[in-house]
Design a protein around this motif. Structure first.
Motif, PDB file in Angstrom:
ATOM      1  N   TYR A  58       6.323  14.966 -22.507  1.00 26.47           N
ATOM      2  CA  TYR A  58       7.359  14.929 -23.699  1.00 26.47           C
ATOM      3  C   TYR A  58       8.439  16.132 -23.321  1.00 26.47           C
ATOM      4  O   TYR A  58       8.088  17.075 -22.665  1.00 26.47           O
ATOM      5  N   TRP A  65      10.222  16.008 -30.616  1.00 28.44           N
ATOM      6  CA  TRP A  65       9.679  15.697 -29.335  1.00 28.44           C
ATOM      7  C   TRP A  65       9.750  14.388 -28.967  1.00 28.44           C
ATOM      8  O   TRP A  65       9.134  13.521 -29.755  1.00 28.44           O
ATOM      9  N   VAL A  67       9.158  11.337 -25.615  1.00 27.91           N
ATOM     10  CA  VAL A  67       8.793  10.815 -24.535  1.00 27.91           C
ATOM     11  C   VAL A  67       9.828  10.959 -23.308  1.00 27.91           C
ATOM     12  O   VAL A  67      10.969  10.521 -23.498  1.00 27.91           O
TER      13      VAL A  67
END
Length: 68
Positions: A58, A65, A67
Motif C-alpha cells: 500500500y 492508503w 493498493v
C-alpha cells in the motif's frame, strides 16, 4: 502483545488503513512480536516491521492508503 483481531489494533491503524492492510499489519506485527521475544524494543520493533509490511503493498496518497 499480539493482536487477536483487527478490532484490537491501535486506533491509529484501525482508523487509517483499509481492512486488508489491517490484516497485513496484524499478521506482520504478531510474527515479529514472537520472533523478537525477550528483546528490550520488542513492541516498538514489531510496530515498525508491521508498517514496513503494509508499505510493501500500500501507499499513502493524500490521506488515504491505497493498493500499489
Amino acid at each position: 502483545m499480539p493482536y487477536a483481531s483487527n478490532s484490537a489494533l491501535p486506533a491509529s491503524v484501525r482508523h487509517h488503513l483499509p481492512a486488508h492492510a489491517q490484516d497485513i499489519y496484524r499478521e506482520a506485527f504478531n510474527h515479529a512480536y514472537s520472533a523478537h521475544e525477550g528483546e528490550a524494543d520488542q513492541e516498538a520493533r514489531s510496530h515498525r516491521i508491521a508498517w514496513a509490511a503494509v508499505k510493501r503493498s500500500y501507499e499513502k496518497i493524500g490521506d488515504a492508503w491505497v493498493v500499489k
